[in-house]
Design a protein around this motif. Structure first.
Motif, mmCIF file in Angstrom:
data_model
loop_
_atom_site.group_PDB
_atom_site.id
_atom_site.type_symbol
_atom_site.label_atom_id
_atom_site.label_comp_id
_atom_site.label_asym_id
_atom_site.label_seq_id
_atom_site.Cartn_x
_atom_site.Cartn_y
_atom_site.Cartn_z
ATOM 1 N N CYS A 80 4.461 -8.579 -6.493
ATOM 2 C CA CYS A 80 4.653 -7.339 -5.735
ATOM 3 C C CYS A 80 3.312 -6.632 -5.501
ATOM 4 O O CYS A 80 3.054 -6.100 -4.422
ATOM 5 C CB CYS A 80 5.616 -6.413 -6.464
ATOM 6 N N CYS A 81 2.461 -6.640 -6.517
ATOM 7 C CA CYS A 81 1.150 -5.997 -6.372
ATOM 8 C C CYS A 81 0.321 -6.688 -5.302
ATOM 9 O O CYS A 81 -0.354 -6.045 -4.496
ATOM 10 C CB CYS A 81 0.410 -6.008 -7.705
ATOM 11 N N SER A 82 0.369 -8.042 -5.284
ATOM 12 C CA SER A 82 -0.373 -8.789 -4.275
ATOM 13 C C SER A 82 0.131 -8.474 -2.871
ATOM 14 O O SER A 82 -0.654 -8.263 -1.931
ATOM 15 C CB SER A 82 -0.268 -10.286 -4.551
ATOM 16 N N CYS A 83 1.463 -8.422 -2.720
ATOM 17 C CA CYS A 83 2.041 -8.100 -1.406
ATOM 18 C C CYS A 83 1.644 -6.696 -0.964
ATOM 19 O O CYS A 83 1.299 -6.481 0.206
ATOM 20 C CB CYS A 83 3.558 -8.218 -1.466
ATOM 21 N N CYS A 84 1.680 -5.743 -1.887
ATOM 22 C CA CYS A 84 1.301 -4.368 -1.548
ATOM 23 C C CYS A 84 -0.160 -4.284 -1.117
ATOM 24 O O CYS A 84 -0.510 -3.574 -0.164
ATOM 25 C CB CYS A 84 1.552 -3.440 -2.734
ATOM 26 N N LEU A 85 -1.017 -5.034 -1.794
ATOM 27 C CA LEU A 85 -2.443 -5.024 -1.435
ATOM 28 C C LEU A 85 -2.652 -5.597 -0.036
ATOM 29 O O LEU A 85 -3.418 -5.041 0.764
ATOM 30 C CB LEU A 85 -3.233 -5.824 -2.463
ATOM 31 N N TRP A 86 -1.972 -6.694 0.280
ATOM 32 C CA TRP A 86 -2.117 -7.289 1.605
ATOM 33 C C TRP A 86 -1.568 -6.367 2.695
ATOM 34 O O TRP A 86 -2.152 -6.235 3.775
ATOM 35 C CB TRP A 86 -1.415 -8.643 1.646
ATOM 36 N N ILE A 87 -0.430 -5.741 2.429
ATOM 37 C CA ILE A 87 0.149 -4.824 3.418
ATOM 38 C C ILE A 87 -0.783 -3.636 3.649
ATOM 39 O O ILE A 87 -1.027 -3.220 4.784
ATOM 40 C CB ILE A 87 1.542 -4.354 2.954
ATOM 41 N N THR A 88 -1.318 -3.083 2.565
ATOM 42 C CA THR A 88 -2.243 -1.954 2.693
ATOM 43 C C THR A 88 -3.486 -2.354 3.469
ATOM 44 O O THR A 88 -3.965 -1.611 4.344
ATOM 45 C CB THR A 88 -2.639 -1.445 1.297
ATOM 46 N N PHE A 89 -4.008 -3.523 3.181
ATOM 47 C CA PHE A 89 -5.200 -4.009 3.887
ATOM 48 C C PHE A 89 -4.913 -4.188 5.377
ATOM 49 O O PHE A 89 -5.716 -3.797 6.234
ATOM 50 C CB PHE A 89 -5.657 -5.327 3.268
ATOM 51 N N THR A 90 -3.744 -4.766 5.696
ATOM 52 C CA THR A 90 -3.384 -4.969 7.108
ATOM 53 C C THR A 90 -3.239 -3.643 7.841
ATOM 54 O O THR A 90 -3.704 -3.485 8.977
ATOM 55 C CB THR A 90 -2.062 -5.756 7.190
ATOM 56 N N ILE A 91 -2.606 -2.674 7.192
ATOM 57 C CA ILE A 91 -2.438 -1.357 7.817
ATOM 58 C C ILE A 91 -3.787 -0.697 8.068
ATOM 59 O O ILE A 91 -4.031 -0.117 9.133
ATOM 60 C CB ILE A 91 -1.539 -0.460 6.943
ATOM 61 N N LEU A 92 -4.686 -0.797 7.105
ATOM 62 C CA LEU A 92 -6.015 -0.214 7.278
ATOM 63 C C LEU A 92 -6.763 -0.865 8.433
ATOM 64 O O LEU A 92 -7.419 -0.180 9.230
ATOM 65 C CB LEU A 92 -6.819 -0.361 5.977
ATOM 66 N N VAL A 93 -6.638 -2.180 8.550
ATOM 67 C CA VAL A 93 -7.297 -2.879 9.665
ATOM 68 C C VAL A 93 -6.726 -2.432 11.002
ATOM 69 O O VAL A 93 -7.460 -2.171 11.965
ATOM 70 C CB VAL A 93 -7.146 -4.406 9.490
ATOM 71 N N LEU A 94 -5.395 -2.306 11.075
ATOM 72 C CA LEU A 94 -4.760 -1.859 12.323
ATOM 73 C C LEU A 94 -5.182 -0.435 12.679
ATOM 74 O O LEU A 94 -5.413 -0.125 13.858
ATOM 75 C CB LEU A 94 -3.242 -1.940 12.191
ATOM 76 N N ILE A 95 -5.284 0.429 11.677
ATOM 77 C CA ILE A 95 -5.709 1.806 11.938
ATOM 78 C C ILE A 95 -7.136 1.831 12.474
ATOM 79 O O ILE A 95 -7.454 2.563 13.416
ATOM 80 C CB ILE A 95 -5.587 2.650 10.651
ATOM 81 N N ILE A 96 -7.998 1.028 11.880
ATOM 82 C CA ILE A 96 -9.396 0.987 12.335
ATOM 83 C C ILE A 96 -9.489 0.463 13.763
ATOM 84 O O ILE A 96 -10.200 1.019 14.603
ATOM 85 C CB ILE A 96 -10.232 0.122 11.377
#
Length: 253
Positions: free
Chosen positions: A55-71
């Motif tokens: 779950c922690c790994s999935c959360c990290l990947w989702i957070t990273f993807t969201i940050l990339v999309l925002i940028i």
């Protein structure tokens, strides 16, 4: 009679048992199961990954993807703004005449307004396509006139004059309303104009979907006409607020 003694080693060999010298305990030959197990590697259970780590790994990947999309979205919005410099259209009330504003003894109101709104498009690369406009006029929150303006187009760097006649007949007024009291005392009355429509934005060959837009012009003052002579409302300093939401990510060709 002499007793025969057989060698112990021979007897033990026939019986399938061997004896090691100096050791009284017999040793048996390894059977097939023992030979097979001796060649297999020792099984050691592998540690299991806990669900929490997954779950922690999935959360990290989702957070990273969201940050990339925002940028990426921020960069795209910045590039769009630098290239096109988008601005909302502006509106102002140029003139407003009140030719009729009568209240009968049974509190029935009859009105007629003739006004002009100036619409400006300050953009050099953006055009606006407006649907027909619904017009409503209110005083002290009471609807005192309704009308419409035909559909129109605002090309780049364009100024358009919008003229409309709004009126009402048989509108019932509350006996204790501020509108009736000020009208009876021949005081100046406040007026609020509201325009509702939908607009399509065009940049080059790209067009957005139709979006709702509301223009509210508040702070107008007028006095009811006496007889058949129309009165001119005070429109200086009147500010028109434009509520327009442009969704850049819904382009259509």
């Amino acid at each position: 009679m002499a007793e025969k003694i057989h060698p112990s080693s021979a007897g033990n060999r026939h019986a399938g048992v061997t004896t090691v010298a100096g050791n009284s305990n017999p040793t048996f030959p390894a059977n097939k199961a023992q030979l097979y197990n001796s060649t297999r590697p020792v099984y050691r259970p592998q540690p299991r990954r806990s669900r929490r780590s997954c779950c922690c790994s999935c959360c990290l990947w989702i957070t990273f993807t969201i940050l990339v999309l925002i940028i990426v979205a921020a960069v795209a919005a910045g590039v769009f703004y630098v290239i096109y410099r988008p601005h909302r259209p502006s509106f102002s009330v140029s003139s407003l005449q009140v030719s009729q504003f009568n209240l009968t003894s049974s509190n029935q109101l009859t009105t007629r307004f003739n006004f002009t709104v100036t619409a400006r498009n300050p953009n050099k690369k953006i055009a606006f396509y407006f649907n027909s406009v619904s017009v409503s006029v209110a005083s002290y929150g009471v609807d005192v006139g309704d009308g419409s303006i035909p559909a129109f187009v605002m090309p780049k760097k364009n100024t358009t004059k919008l003229r409309a006649i709004v009126s009402t007949t048989g509108q019932t007024i509350n006996n204790n309303s501020n509108l009736k009291l000020d009208l009876k005392n021949k005081k100046s009355l406040p007026l609020r104009i509201q325009l509702d429509t939908k607009v399509k934005v065009k940049i080059g060959s790209l067009k957005t979907k139709k979006m709702p837009i509301r223009v509210v012009c508040d702070g107008i003052k007028f006095t009811a006409p006496d007889g058949k002579t129309a009165t001119t409302a005070t429109t200086s300093g009147v500010k028109c607020k434009v509520d327009l939401r442009i969704k850049i990510w819904k382009w259509t060709i």
